[in-house]
Write an enzyme that holds these catalytic residues in place. Structure first.
Site, PDB file in Angstrom:
ATOM      1  N   GLY A 133       1.285  -1.197   0.163  1.00 38.92           N
ATOM      2  CA  GLY A 133       0.062  -0.047   0.184  1.00 38.92           C
ATOM      3  C   GLY A 133       0.703   1.301  -0.286  1.00 38.92           C
ATOM      4  O   GLY A 133       1.922   1.429  -0.422  1.00 38.92           O
ATOM      5  N   ARG A 176     -20.678  13.642  14.359  1.00 39.26           N
ATOM      6  CA  ARG A 176     -20.406  12.508  14.544  1.00 39.26           C
ATOM      7  C   ARG A 176     -20.884  10.967  15.350  1.00 39.26           C
ATOM      8  O   ARG A 176     -21.014  10.134  14.721  1.00 39.26           O
ATOM      9  CB  ARG A 176     -19.226  12.053  13.050  1.00 39.26           C
ATOM     10  CG  ARG A 176     -19.612  11.535  11.487  1.00 39.26           C
ATOM     11  CD  ARG A 176     -18.158  11.326  11.667  1.00 39.26           C
ATOM     12  NE  ARG A 176     -18.108  12.623   9.961  1.00 39.26           N
ATOM     13  CZ  ARG A 176     -17.345  11.898   9.654  1.00 39.26           C
ATOM     14  NH1 ARG A 176     -16.036  11.434   9.392  1.00 39.26           N
ATOM     15  NH2 ARG A 176     -16.983  12.634   8.082  1.00 39.26           N
TER      16      ARG A 176
END
Lengths: 281, 279, 658
Positions: free
Chosen positions: C17, C306
C-alpha cells in the site's frame, strides 16, 4: 495463439511492423479505394448513362456510355504498368497482409454484440469474401476462365456491356437460374467490398489519428456512411443494370459507339481488347 | 448486520418472506493444465440485502456443497476492495466481463431460481477456478514506461502547473485500475502464457490509455519517444482492430478509444519523424 | 535456501500500500535492494479506497494564519492527545514537501483556473488544507507510488513477490538481544513455504477491519500480519482505538462509506416506530416514522456531530432493537428532495449508493449503519526525538523557541521493540492517537515510508548482520513451525463443511459480530469481558476449524483459516486494551467511564503476548507530550465530535455536480 504467427513468420514483420500496418491501411484507400470508386462509377454508367440515350440516336444510352468509358480507358498509355503497380500489387499486398492480420483476431460477437464489434467482424468477413469475389471476377472476365461462367460467355472489351450482361444472366436468352445466382453473388460481393471500403475509411481515420474524440469519430462515421450509401447505390445499380440489360439491344449501342470511334469490330484482336480492358472489371 | 446465511440443504422454505434461491453455475479448474468442469450451487439471498456475486461466493465457501448435494471444495476467486476501485474481482458474469463486487444479485438474477454463470477471464492464464494471473498487464506497464521520470524523492519544489482541463483529461485515464476488462473483451488481445512473447504481443487498450496519460504530463512526456517506440513496434497501437469493445466494457468509463486515436496520431507523427531522421 | 543470501544489503517490505510502496521507493533510492511482498498485486492494495484527500499546510492557508504547527495541533487535538507528539510534529511539517513530491510524480491533483493545486475544506480545521485528486485521491497517490516502484523494479532495485503471504518474522538472539533477520512467507499459488533473509523487515500491512466482520476495509485487511508479529513478541499499542464511521452502506459482503453531505443537504434519519416493521419505507406514513435524531436533538437534528450520530444509531438498533426489520440499519432519507437538486449537489455519492445497494436513493430511503473504518492502534514503534529551533514560519503559532521532531537518520525510527522489525502506515500506531482526522491517513502512510526509509537504510547498512553471518537455525525453525501449521490445517480437511462449530467462515462471522457489538461505538467493561469470553471460545473452535480443501495449490481456504486464528489473537488485544482503559477518549467511548482521565490514562496501551498463556499482557506507557499541553477536546460545544474527520465524498460530490 494469434501472436505465435508473428514470430513464426520471422522478424521482418516485427521489424517493419508499423510501416507495414500503415501501408496496409493506406493501400486500402489509395489506390484500391480510389479505384473502386472509379470502377463502380464507370460500371454504373450502364444505368446513369441512360440520360445519354438521345446522344446515341435512341439506342441504349447506358450500354453506349459504358462502352464509351471502356474505350477511353483502353486508350490510356502504359495501361499494363498502371494495372500491375496501381492495382494488382496493391490488392495482393492489401489482401495477403489483411488476411494475416485478420487471423490474429478472435471474433467475440456472441458475448459482446455491440454495433462496433459487428463492424469489426464484418470488416474481416467482407475482406475474406471480397478476396474470393475479386478472384472470381478477375478470373472469369479478365483471364477468360469461362468454365466458371454459366452459359460460358467470354467477356469482350469491344462489347463490354452486352457480354457483361450475358455473363451475369447465364447466357444471351434472358435470366437463367444460374445467372440469377451469379448476379446474387455479384450483389453480395460488391456490397461487402463497398462496406469494407466505407468502414475501412472510418477506422483509418482512427488509426492515423485524424478523428480522436468520440464526437469526431461519429461525425466522420456519418461521412463514411454517406459515402458507403452512395457507392452502394452505384454498385447495386451496376449489377442490376447489367442483370436486366438486353444483350442484343446493348450490342447495337456498342457497335454504334465503336463505329463512332472509328474502330471496326471485325478488326479488333479480342486478346488485345481483353488485356487492355481488364481493369474495368 | 445481516450475517451471511449458510446455504441450507433444506430447500423447502426458501420462498419465505423476501428470501429466495439463486443458482450459480461456475466454471471450475483446479489449476493450470487441469481439466475444467462446471458446478452448480444453490445460494439463498434476501431481496434488498445488497448481496453481490462475491457475497454469494462467500456463502458457497462456507458450505461447499453443490446443488445436487455433492461435497466439493470452496470456489477460489480474487477480491480486494469490493468497491470497484481495485480491479481484483474481475471475471465473466453471465458471459460478460466485469467486477463481481458491483454485480448485485437483485439486478443480475432478479427472480427466484435464476441462474448466474461465472467464468474466469479467458485472456489470462488460469490460477484456479475464477482466479487468473494478470501479471502480464503489470509487465506491459513497464513496456510502455508508465511512470514519470522524476529526479528522486527528495523535496525539490512543486511539480509543473497544469490547467484544470488537462488535469481532468489525465485524471480519467489515471483511474484505470488494471482490471483487464478492456483486454478480455478485445478481439485482438489473445491469451499468451509464454512470458517471453509478451513484449511483442498486443499491449491492449489499458496500456495505450496509460501512454496517453503520461505523454500528456509535462515531465512524463520526456519519455514519450520511448513510449511511442513501443507503440509503433510489434504489439503496439496499430494492432488495434477498432472493435471498440474496450470502451464499452470499461467499468471506469475511460475514453480508451480516444486514447487509441490520440496515440495513433502521435505514432503517425513519430513514425514519419523517425523515417526522415533515418533512425 | 533463503533468497537474497548474497552479500548485498536487502530489506523485506511486507505490504504494497502507500506505506510499503513509499518505503520501497525510498530504500531503493538509498541503494538498498528491496524484496516487496504482498498478498495481492500492490496496485490493488487497500489504499485505493481512500477518497477525500491529503492534508498539508499550503501557501493559501498560510496566508490566512494556518501553519504546519497548526496542522500538528489539529491532529493531536483530534486524536485526543493520545499520540506521541514528536512524530506528529515531523509528519505535519513534512506534509507540504510530500504534496510537492506527489505533484512531481504526476498525481492529477485537482487544479485551480490558473493551474495551481486546488484545495478543499475538511473537518477539524478552519482552513482549506486538503489536496485532492477527484473522488479517488488514495487511488491516485497509490498509483503514483506504484509507478515509481515499478520504475525501481525495472532498474533492478525492487523485486516483487505478489500473492505471497507473510507468515512469521524470523529473529535471532545475539548477546541477549533479539533482532529481526528475515521472515517466512508462503506463495499463495504454489503454497510453498519459504524463508527469506534480509537486514530488516518492514511491516506495512494496514489495518484490521476484518476482525470486525464487515467494515469499510478491503478483504486483505485482516490484521493477521500484525497479529503474527505480536505473537512473535512485538508489542501492539492502543488496540482499542478503532474508528467507526457513522454512515456506511451495509452490504452483504462489506460496508461502503456514505457521505455525511447527504445529511448536510437535508437527509433525515429515521426508523419505523413499530419494531420489526417490514413495510416498504415509502408505505410508512410520516406519523409512523421515528425521526429519532430530530426528536432527541431538536436544535441540531440530523446534523449532530458524528460520534453522537454513531452512538444514537447504534443505541436505536443494538440496544432497543428498533432497526429496520429488526436489523442493524436505519433510513437516511432524501426522497423529500427534488431529483434535480439531488443530482446537482449529491450525484457522485448517490450513484455509489445506486451501484452497490441497487436502489435509487432519489426514490427510496437509503439504509445506513455505522461501520468500522480505521485502525488507529497498531504495532508499537519508537523514534529518536530531535530538538531544534522553532521555525518562524512553520511554527508561528507555537510561542516556543525550541521544538521537538524526529531525527531523520536515526536507525530506530518506527522500529518495533524488536530491532530490525519496522512497522509503517496504518499498522503503525504512531500518528493518530485516539482518533484520526480526515485526510491524515494518506499523509501518515506516505510520510512513514519516506521518512523511516532513511533510518532503515542506515540500520541495514551499519548495524544489520551480514546475511551469511546469520545462522540458518532460526529460519529452519520458523519454516518448520509454519509448515506444521499448514499440515495441521490440512489434517483437519474434509470436503463439504457441515458442523458450524468448526466452520471457519461461521467462526469469522461470529467474531465479526461479537467485536462489532462489543467494541465499536459504545463499550462497557461488562460487555467487553463478555466478548473476551466469547473470543476465547472462538479461539478454541478455531484450533479445531475444519478446512473444506486440503489441496496444496491456491488454497484460499487454508490461508483464510490460518488468518482467522491470528485475527482472534488481535481481537483479544483489542478487547483487553478496551477493558483496561477505564476512561473515554476519542473513539474509545466507555459508557461506564464516560470522561477522559488524563491522570491515569494519558498513556499508550501496550499489549505484549504472553507465550505461556497465549493471552495479552496489558501495560501502559507515558505519552510523550513535550509540545502541546493536552486540553479538553470539545470542538466548541456545538461541534463536539470524537471524529472530526469530514466525509471525504461530500466535497467531491459538490464539485462534481457544480
Amino acid at each position: 495463439m494469434g501472436t505465435l504467427h508473428v514470430t513464426q513468420t520471422g522478424s521482418f514483420l516485427q521489424r517493419h511492423h508499423f510501416l507495414l500496418r500503415r501501408l496496409h491501411s493506406l493501400s486500402g484507400i489509395v489506390p484500391i479505394g480510389v479505384f473502386l470508386i472509379v470502377h463502380l462509377t464507370t460500371n454504373a454508367s450502364v444505368v446513369w448513362g441512360m440520360v445519354n440515350s438521345s446522344k446515341y440516336d435512341g439506342l441504349h444510352g447506358g450500354a453506349a456510355t459504358f462502352q464509351h468509358e471502356v474505350n477511353f480507358i483502353h486508350s490510356l498509355p502504359f495501361l499494363i504498368l498502371i494495372e500491375i503497380f496501381g492495382l494488382w500489387l496493391p490488392i495482393a499486398f492489401h489482401s495477403i497482409l489483411g488476411i494475416y492480420y485478420a487471423t490474429t483476431g478472435r471474433s467475440n460477437l456472441t458475448r459482446y454484440p455491440y454495433q462496433d464489434n459487428w463492424r469489426y467482424s464484418l470488416q474481416r468477413i467482407s475482406g475474406y469474401v471480397g478476396v474470393l469475389f475479386i478472384f472470381y471476377h478477375v478470373a472469369t472476365l479478365r483471364w477468360g476462365w469461362t468454365f466458371l461462367i454459366p452459359g460460358g460467355t467470354k467477356w469482350d472489351g469491344e462489347f463490354a456491356a452486352s457480354t457483361m450482361a450475358s455473363a451475369l444472366q447465364g447466357g444471351t436468352d434472358g435470366m437463367t437460374t444460374a445467372g440469377l445466382f451469379v448476379s446474387l453473388c455479384y450483389m453480395i460481393g460488391v456490397s461487402l467490398l463497398v462496406f469494407h471500403l466505407a468502414n475501412g475509411l472510418w477506422t483509418a481515420a482512427i488509426t492515423w489519428g485524424l478523428t480522436v474524440s468520440d464526437k469526431a469519430q461519429r461525425r466522420w462515421g456519418l461521412v463514411c456512411a454517406g459515402l458507403g450509401a452512395g457507392l452502394m447505390a452505384l454498385a447495386w445499380s451496376a449489377v442490376i443494370g447489367f442483370a436486366t440489360l438486353d444483350p442484343a439491344e446493348a450490342q447495337l449501342a456498342e457497335e454504334h459507339v465503336n463505329r463512332g470511334h472509328g474502330v471496326e469490330p471485325a478488326h479488333v484482336d479480342s486478346n488485345v481488347a481483353m488485356t487492355t480492358s481488364g481493369n474495368e472489371e | 448486520m445481516t450475517s451471511p446465511t449458510p446455504v441450507s440443504q433444506d430447500s423447502a422454505k426458501h420462498e419465505l418472506g423476501a428470501e429466495r434461491s439463486v443458482y450459480f453455475r461456475i466454471k471450475r479448474c483446479d489449476g493450470p493444465g487441469k481439466a475444467t468442469r462446471w458446478e452448480r450451487f444453490k445460494v439463498k439471498v434476501t431481496r434488498g440485502e445488497g448481496a453481490n456475486v462475491l457475497a454469494c461466493l462467500e456463502r458457497i465457501a462456507a458450505n461447499p456443497v453443490t446443488a445436487d448435494g455433492a461435497k466439493t471444495t470452496p470456489v477460489v476467486w480474487d477480491a480486494g476492495c469490493l468497491e470497484e476501485v481495485c480491479g481484483a474481482c474481475t471475471m465473466n458474469v453471465n458471459g460478460k466481463v466485469r467486477q463481481a463486487c458491483s454485480c448485485l444479485i437483485d439486478t443480475c438474477a432478479p427472480n427466484d431460481g435464476d441462474e448466474v454463470v461465472l467464468e474466469p477471464m479467458q485472456k489470462f492464464p488460469i490460477v484456479r477456478d475464477l482466479w487468473v494471473d494478470r501479471s502480464r498487464m503489470f509487465e506491459t506497464l513497464k513496456r510502455v514506461k508508465a511512470w514519470t521520470p522524476i529526479d528522486g524523492l527528495y523535496a525539490t519544489g512543486p511539480g509543473p502547473k497544469e490547467t484544470p482541463e488537462r488535469q481532468q483529461e489525465r485524471y480519467i485515464y489515471s483511474t484505470c485500475m488494471t482490471c483487464g476488462c478492456c483486454l478480455e473483451a478485445c478481439p485482438q488481445f489473445q491469451q499468451e502464457p509464454d512470458a517471453s512473447k509478451w513484449d511483442t504481443s498486443f499491449v491492449g487498450a489499458n496500456a495505450i490509455g496509460q501512454v496517453q496519460l503520461f505523454n500528456e504530463h509535462p515531465t512524463a512526456k520526456e519519455l514519450a519517444p520511448e513510449r511511442l517506440d513501443a507503440m509503433t513496434a510489434a504489439g503496439g497501437v496499430s494492432e488495434c482492430g477498432n472493435a471498440q469493445n474496450c470502451v464499452k466494457v470499461c467499468p471506469k468509463e475511460i475514453p480508451l478509444t480516444d486514447a487509441i486515436a490520440a496515440v495513433g496520431r502521435a505514432a503517425t507523427i513519430h513514425g514519419i519523424k523517425r523515417f526522415f531522421q533515418g533512425k | 535456501m533463503a533468497a537474497g543470501s548474497g552479500s548485498e544489503k536487502r530489506v523485506i517490505v511486507i505490504g504494497g500500500g502507500l506505506a510499503g510502496l513509499a518505503a520501497s521507493a525510498r530504500l531503493a533510492e538509498q541503494g538498498i535492494q528491496v524484496d516487496l511482498f504482498s498478498i495481492a498485486p500492490v496496485k490493488r492494495s487497500h489504499s485505493v479506497c481512500a477518497q477525500g484527500g491529503i492534508n498539508a499546510c499550503n501557501e493559501v492557508a498560510r496566508q490566512q494564519g494556518f501553519s504546519e504547527w497548526a496542522h500538528m495541533d489539529e491532529t493531536l487535538y483530534g486524536g485526543d492527545f493520545l499520540a506521541d507528539q514528536p512524530p506528529v510534529y515531523e509528519m505535519t511539517h513534512w506534509a507540504p514537501k510530500i504534496i510537492d513530491l506527489l505533484d512531481r510524480m504526476g498525481v492529477p491533483f485537482n487544479r485551480t483556473f490558473e493551474g495551481y493545486r486546488d484545495l478543499r475544506l475538511f473537518g477539524g480545521s478552519l482552513f482549506k488544507r486538503t489536496h485532492f485528486a477527484g473522488a479517488t485521491t488514495g487511488q491516485q497517490l497509490l498509483y503514483a507510488l506504484d509507478e515509481q516502484v515499478r520504475r525501481a523494479e525495472q532498474d533492478g532495485m525492487v523485486t516483487k513477490y505478489e500473492f505471497w503471504e507473510f507468515l512469521w518474522p524470523v529473529t535471532e538472539e545475539v548477546d541477549g538481544e533479539r533482532r529481526c533477520v528475515g521472515m517466512v512467507a508462503q506463495d499463495l499459488r504454489t503454497m510453498q513455504v519459504r524463508a527469506f533473509r534480509a537486514g530488516a523487515v518492514v511491516i506495512a500491512t494496514g489495518g484490521c477491519g476484518l476482525v470486525f466482520g464487515k467494515s469499510t476495509n478491503s478483504v486483505s485487511c485482516t490484521g493477521a500480519a500484525a497479529a503474527r508479529c505480536y505473537q512473535a513478541g512485538a508489542w501492539y499499542a492502543n488496540g482499542e482505538m478503532i474508528q467507526v464511521h457513522p454512515t456506511a452502506i451495509p452490504g452483504a459482503d462489506k460496508c461502503r462509506l456514505m457521505s455525511e453531505s447527504a445529511r448536510g443537504e437535508g437527509g433525515r434519519v429515521w426508523v419505523p416506530r413499530t419494531k420489526g416493521d417490514k413495510r416498504d419505507p415509502r408505505d410508512i406514513p410520516v406519523p409512523e416514522r421515528w425521526y429519532f435524531l430530530e426528536e432527541k436533538y431538536p436544535k441540531y437534528g440530523n446534523l449532530v456531530p458524528r460520534d453522537i450520530a454513531s452512538r444514537e444509531i447504534f443505541d436505536v438498533c443494538v440496544n432497543q432493537g428498533m432497526g429496520i426489520g429488526a436489523e442493524n440499519m436505519v433510513y437516511l432519507d432524501l426522497t423529500h428532495k427534488s431529483r434535480e437538486e439531488l443530482d446537482r449537489k449529491l450525484r457522485g455519492i448517490l450513484e455509489i449508493y445506486e451501484k452497490f445497494a441497487g436502489e435509487d436513493p432519489r426514490d427510496v430511503p437509503m439504509k445506513i449503519f455505522p461501520a468500522m473504518h480505521y485502525t488507529m492502534g497498531g504495532l508499537w514503534t519508537t523514534f529518536t526525538p530531535e530538538e531544534r529551533t522553532a521555525d518562524s514560519v512553520m511554527d508561528r503559532d507555537s510561542n516556543r523557541e525550541r521544538v521537538i521532531g524526529m531525527q531523520i537518520d536515526a536507525k530506530n525510527t518506527m522500529s518495533t521493540n524488536i530491532p530490525g522489525l519496522y512497522a509503517l502506515g496504518e499498522v503503525n500506531f504512531a500518528y493518530h492517537g485516539a482518533t484520526r482526522l480526515g485526510a491524515n491517513a494518506l499523509l501518515s502512510c506516505i510520510f512513514d515510508g519516506l521518512f523511516a526509509g532513511v533510518g532503515i537504510a542506515n540500520y541495514v547498512r551499519d548495524d544489520a548482520p551480514d546475511e551469511e553471518a546469520v545462522s540458518s537455525a532460526p529460519f529452519d525453525a520458523a519454516v518448520k513451525q509454519e509448515e506444521a501449521k499448514v499440515e495441521s490445517l490440512r489434517s483437519r480437511a474434509q470436503q463439504g463443511l457441515t458442523d458450524p462449530a468448526v466452520n471457519p467462515y461461521v467462526i469469522a462471522q461470529e467474531l465479526g459480530k461479537e467485536m462489532t457489538d462489543a467494541s465499536t461505538v459504545v463499550k462497557t467493561g461488562e460487555r467487553l469481558e463478555k466478548a473476551l469470553n466469547k473470543i476465547q471460545e472462538l479461539g478454541e473452535r478455531c484450533s479445531r476449524a475444519t478446512l473444506a480443501d486440503a489441496s496444496l495449490w491456491t488454497n484460499q481456504n487454508m490461508a483464510f483459516t490460518r488468518s482467522l486464528s491470528d485475527m482472534v489473537k488481535l481481537a483479544e488485544v483489542i478487547l483487553a486494551g478496551g477493558i483496561e482503559r477505564r476512561e473515554s477518549r476519542g473513539s474509545h467511548f466507555r459508557l461506564d467511564y464516560p470522561d477522559r482521565d488524563d491522570d491515569q490514562f494519558l498513556k499508550t496501551t501496550v499489549a505484549e503476548y504472553d507465550a505461556a498463556t497465549g493471552r495479552p499482557k496489558i501495560s501502559f506507557r507515558e505519552v510523550i507530550t513535550p509540545l502541546v499541553k493536552p486540553r479538553a477536546r470539545t470542538y466548541g460545544k456545538v461541534e463536539k465530535s470524537s471524529d472530526p474527520a469530514p466525509e471525504p465524498r461530500e466535497t467531491v460530490a459538490a464539485e462534481a455536480t457544480s
